[in-house]
Design an enzyme around this catalytic site. Structure first.
Site, PDB file in Angstrom:
ATOM      1  N   GLU A 140       0.820  -1.208   0.000  1.00  0.00           N
ATOM      2  CA  GLU A 140       0.000   0.000   0.000  1.00  0.00           C
ATOM      3  C   GLU A 140       0.858   1.263   0.000  1.00  0.00           C
ATOM      4  OE1 GLU A 140      -2.622  -3.278   0.703  1.00  0.00           O
ATOM      5  OE2 GLU A 140      -0.674  -2.805   1.587  1.00  0.00           O
ATOM      6  N   ASP A 180       2.566  13.810 -14.130  1.00  0.00           N
ATOM      7  CA  ASP A 180       1.453  14.145 -15.011  1.00  0.00           C
ATOM      8  C   ASP A 180       1.129  15.632 -14.973  1.00  0.00           C
ATOM      9  OD1 ASP A 180      -0.853  13.560 -16.733  1.00  0.00           O
ATOM     10  OD2 ASP A 180      -2.035  14.019 -14.938  1.00  0.00           O
TER      11      ASP A 180
END
Length: 166
Positions: free
Chosen positions: A116, A130
């Site tokens: 995780e 991004d």
């Protein structure tokens, strides 16, 4: 003959049975980083990036990724996370900046939270990329690694070599 833990008797993938494992408190910390240009650093620091608050969006993306790890990593068990935190630290590196990302998580259960935090750190870094790629596509991501983990049958782990605290 080697007995693989994640394959059934037909040689097909399976998730390991953790039914009989003790529930314990478990923690993990992972780190990733990005090497960014001065221009990108300045835009993030000044809040002038066209796509918005890069670190806020990346932080939420990392938290969401941690919660969805079992959906994208086939052999991960879905777990109930009790805590997820992501912090950022800037570091000057010659004529650029390194953005260090530290993700930590906790649970009480039969399996750990290493995947995780690694997923959170990776998605967090990818989100920064991004949001900044329109300025410079040569951003370098990594390394990404487990810093430490506690709990479980395999015991505690702490990476000492090559680790700079965030």
């Amino acid at each position: 003959m080697i007995e693989f833990t994640h394959f059934n008797e037909q040689g097909r993938a399976k998730i390991v049975d953790i039914t009989n494992k003790n529930e314990t408190s478990r923690t993990a910390i992972a780190q990733s980083s990005l090497l960014l240009t001065n221009e990108i650093h300045n835009k993030i620091a000044n809040g002038s990036m066209e796509k918005g608050d890069v670190l806020a969006v990346a932080q939420v993306a990392g938290i969401m990724a941690a919660k969805q790890t079992s959906q994208i990593i086939p052999m991960c068990h879905p777990i109930a996370l009790t805590s997820i935190d992501i912090v950022f630290h800037w570091e000057r590196v010659e004529d650029a900046y390194r953005l260090n990302i530290k993700c930590s998580a906790k649970t009480k259960g039969s399996t750990g939270v290493e995947m995780e935090v690694l997923t959170a750190a990776s998605v967090c870094a990818l989100t920064v990329y991004d949001m900044c790629k329109s300025i410079h596509k040569g951003i370098i991501i990594g390394p990404t690694f487990l810093v430490s983990k506690t709990g479980g049958e395999s015991g505690d782990y702490s990476r000492n070599e090559f680790t700079k605290p965030v």
